[in-house]
Motif scaffolding. Sequence first.
Motif, PDB file in Angstrom:
ATOM      1  N   ALA A 160       0.850  -1.187   0.000  1.00  0.00           N
ATOM      2  CA  ALA A 160       0.000   0.000   0.000  1.00  0.00           C
ATOM      3  C   ALA A 160       0.887   1.238   0.000  1.00  0.00           C
ATOM      4  O   ALA A 160       2.051   1.180   0.413  1.00  0.00           O
ATOM      5  CB  ALA A 160      -0.908  -0.015   1.218  1.00  0.00           C
ATOM      6  N   PRO A 161       0.368   2.383  -0.431  1.00  0.00           N
ATOM      7  CA  PRO A 161       1.167   3.607  -0.462  1.00  0.00           C
ATOM      8  C   PRO A 161       1.747   3.924   0.910  1.00  0.00           C
ATOM      9  O   PRO A 161       1.038   3.930   1.916  1.00  0.00           O
ATOM     10  CB  PRO A 161       0.161   4.664  -0.908  1.00  0.00           C
ATOM     11  N   GLY A 162       3.048   4.189   0.945  1.00  0.00           N
ATOM     12  CA  GLY A 162       3.700   4.550   2.186  1.00  0.00           C
ATOM     13  C   GLY A 162       3.977   3.399   3.127  1.00  0.00           C
ATOM     14  O   GLY A 162       4.452   3.613   4.252  1.00  0.00           O
ATOM     15  N   LYS A 163       3.690   2.188   2.699  1.00  0.00           N
ATOM     16  CA  LYS A 163       3.903   1.016   3.562  1.00  0.00           C
ATOM     17  C   LYS A 163       4.858   0.038   2.912  1.00  0.00           C
ATOM     18  O   LYS A 163       5.092   0.063   1.705  1.00  0.00           O
ATOM     19  CB  LYS A 163       2.575   0.331   3.872  1.00  0.00           C
ATOM     20  N   GLN A 164       5.400  -0.863   3.747  1.00  0.00           N
ATOM     21  CA  GLN A 164       6.288  -1.883   3.223  1.00  0.00           C
ATOM     22  C   GLN A 164       5.486  -2.990   2.560  1.00  0.00           C
ATOM     23  O   GLN A 164       4.314  -3.218   2.878  1.00  0.00           O
ATOM     24  CB  GLN A 164       7.123  -2.467   4.366  1.00  0.00           C
ATOM     25  N   ARG A 165       6.160  -3.692   1.650  1.00  0.00           N
ATOM     26  CA  ARG A 165       5.528  -4.841   1.027  1.00  0.00           C
ATOM     27  C   ARG A 165       5.352  -5.922   2.085  1.00  0.00           C
ATOM     28  O   ARG A 165       6.255  -6.196   2.880  1.00  0.00           O
ATOM     29  CB  ARG A 165       6.390  -5.358  -0.126  1.00  0.00           C
ATOM     30  N   GLU A 166       4.174  -6.573   2.072  1.00  0.00           N
ATOM     31  CA  GLU A 166       3.887  -7.586   3.063  1.00  0.00           C
ATOM     32  C   GLU A 166       3.333  -8.846   2.415  1.00  0.00           C
ATOM     33  O   GLU A 166       2.682  -8.779   1.353  1.00  0.00           O
ATOM     34  CB  GLU A 166       2.863  -7.067   4.091  1.00  0.00           C
ATOM     35  N   LEU A 167       3.582  -9.967   3.056  1.00  0.00           N
ATOM     36  CA  LEU A 167       3.045 -11.228   2.573  1.00  0.00           C
ATOM     37  C   LEU A 167       1.545 -11.266   2.799  1.00  0.00           C
ATOM     38  O   LEU A 167       1.060 -10.955   3.894  1.00  0.00           O
ATOM     39  CB  LEU A 167       3.707 -12.400   3.307  1.00  0.00           C
ATOM     40  N   VAL A 168       0.817 -11.678   1.767  1.00  0.00           N
ATOM     41  CA  VAL A 168      -0.620 -11.900   1.889  1.00  0.00           C
ATOM     42  C   VAL A 168      -0.889 -13.389   2.120  1.00  0.00           C
ATOM     43  O   VAL A 168      -1.557 -13.771   3.073  1.00  0.00           O
ATOM     44  CB  VAL A 168      -1.364 -11.421   0.635  1.00  0.00           C
ATOM     45  N   ALA A 169      -0.355 -14.211   1.231  1.00  0.00           N
ATOM     46  CA  ALA A 169      -0.533 -15.660   1.342  1.00  0.00           C
ATOM     47  C   ALA A 169       0.470 -16.350   0.438  1.00  0.00           C
ATOM     48  O   ALA A 169       0.887 -15.783  -0.572  1.00  0.00           O
ATOM     49  CB  ALA A 169      -1.949 -16.072   0.955  1.00  0.00           C
ATOM     50  N   ASN A 170       0.858 -17.580   0.822  1.00  0.00           N
ATOM     51  CA  ASN A 170       1.662 -18.377  -0.091  1.00  0.00           C
ATOM     52  C   ASN A 170       1.267 -19.845   0.006  1.00  0.00           C
ATOM     53  O   ASN A 170       0.541 -20.248   0.924  1.00  0.00           O
ATOM     54  CB  ASN A 170       3.168 -18.170   0.104  1.00  0.00           C
ATOM     55  N   ILE A 171       1.731 -20.611  -0.975  1.00  0.00           N
ATOM     56  CA  ILE A 171       1.355 -22.016  -1.069  1.00  0.00           C
ATOM     57  C   ILE A 171       2.536 -22.792  -1.620  1.00  0.00           C
ATOM     58  O   ILE A 171       3.174 -22.378  -2.591  1.00  0.00           O
ATOM     59  CB  ILE A 171       0.085 -22.187  -1.943  1.00  0.00           C
ATOM     60  N   THR A 172       2.831 -23.919  -1.007  1.00  0.00           N
ATOM     61  CA  THR A 172       3.946 -24.744  -1.464  1.00  0.00           C
ATOM     62  C   THR A 172       3.503 -25.638  -2.612  1.00  0.00           C
ATOM     63  O   THR A 172       2.304 -25.745  -2.912  1.00  0.00           O
ATOM     64  CB  THR A 172       4.470 -25.621  -0.323  1.00  0.00           C
ATOM     65  N   SER A 173       4.462 -26.304  -3.216  1.00  0.00           N
ATOM     66  CA  SER A 173       4.133 -27.211  -4.314  1.00  0.00           C
ATOM     67  C   SER A 173       3.272 -28.370  -3.829  1.00  0.00           C
ATOM     68  O   SER A 173       2.510 -28.953  -4.602  1.00  0.00           O
ATOM     69  CB  SER A 173       5.416 -27.755  -4.956  1.00  0.00           C
ATOM     70  N   GLY A 174       3.362 -28.685  -2.535  1.00  0.00           N
ATOM     71  CA  GLY A 174       2.545 -29.751  -1.972  1.00  0.00           C
ATOM     72  C   GLY A 174       1.181 -29.297  -1.501  1.00  0.00           C
ATOM     73  O   GLY A 174       0.362 -30.126  -1.067  1.00  0.00           O
ATOM     74  N   GLY A 175       0.924 -27.980  -1.560  1.00  0.00           N
ATOM     75  CA  GLY A 175      -0.396 -27.472  -1.215  1.00  0.00           C
ATOM     76  C   GLY A 175      -0.525 -26.877   0.175  1.00  0.00           C
ATOM     77  O   GLY A 175      -1.618 -26.461   0.566  1.00  0.00           O
ATOM     78  N   SER A 176       0.552 -26.818   0.937  1.00  0.00           N
ATOM     79  CA  SER A 176       0.490 -26.185   2.254  1.00  0.00           C
ATOM     80  C   SER A 176       0.376 -24.680   2.095  1.00  0.00           C
ATOM     81  O   SER A 176       1.091 -24.087   1.276  1.00  0.00           O
ATOM     82  CB  SER A 176       1.738 -26.525   3.064  1.00  0.00           C
ATOM     83  N   THR A 177      -0.510 -24.074   2.874  1.00  0.00           N
ATOM     84  CA  THR A 177      -0.781 -22.652   2.730  1.00  0.00           C
ATOM     85  C   THR A 177      -0.430 -21.872   3.995  1.00  0.00           C
ATOM     86  O   THR A 177      -0.400 -22.421   5.094  1.00  0.00           O
ATOM     87  CB  THR A 177      -2.254 -22.396   2.384  1.00  0.00           C
ATOM     88  N   ASN A 178      -0.214 -20.586   3.787  1.00  0.00           N
ATOM     89  CA  ASN A 178       0.110 -19.667   4.876  1.00  0.00           C
ATOM     90  C   ASN A 178      -0.546 -18.336   4.547  1.00  0.00           C
ATOM     91  O   ASN A 178      -0.465 -17.875   3.405  1.00  0.00           O
ATOM     92  CB  ASN A 178       1.631 -19.510   4.967  1.00  0.00           C
ATOM     93  N   TYR A 179      -1.221 -17.737   5.553  1.00  0.00           N
ATOM     94  CA  TYR A 179      -1.948 -16.494   5.328  1.00  0.00           C
ATOM     95  C   TYR A 179      -1.539 -15.439   6.361  1.00  0.00           C
ATOM     96  O   TYR A 179      -1.273 -15.749   7.520  1.00  0.00           O
ATOM     97  CB  TYR A 179      -3.459 -16.704   5.462  1.00  0.00           C
ATOM     98  N   ALA A 180      -1.576 -14.193   5.934  1.00  0.00           N
ATOM     99  CA  ALA A 180      -1.465 -13.099   6.887  1.00  0.00           C
ATOM    100  C   ALA A 180      -2.718 -13.091   7.751  1.00  0.00           C
ATOM    101  O   ALA A 180      -3.810 -13.408   7.283  1.00  0.00           O
ATOM    102  CB  ALA A 180      -1.342 -11.773   6.143  1.00  0.00           C
TER     103      ALA A 180
END
Length: 121
Positions: A40-60
């Motif tokens: 967002a403007p004026g803010k650092q880049r942040e992780l929203v979500a990611n997913i591994t090749s095996g399907g494991s997920t991680n969310y903010a």
Amino acid sequence: QVQLVESGGGLVQAGGSLRLSCAASGSIFSINTMGWYRQAPGKQRELVANITSGGSTNYADSVKGRFTISRDNAKNTVYLQMNSLKPEDTAVYYCNAVLTEVVTTVEDDYWGQGTQVTVSS
């Protein structure tokens, strides 16, 4: 050469939904994690979500229960379904992939060009 091409951003009212897509192409040997970050403007880049090749997920924490990340390994594509959007979700969303190129055989970070998501109140 590897490219990540994003699509699906836009303007939506609060409470609405958007779906982002990101396709990786080029001389790819393998893809480990794929994900979405936002800035967002004026803010650092942040992780929203990611997913591994095996399907494991991680969310903010800020998007848990509203956003869903998924992946099609056959198409080297990652998706982000965003529901119940809030004005504070407004940002440029960047696709990220940790992958190995055929030529280099070295795992590295790759980024898309970014897509704007704007949520109006």
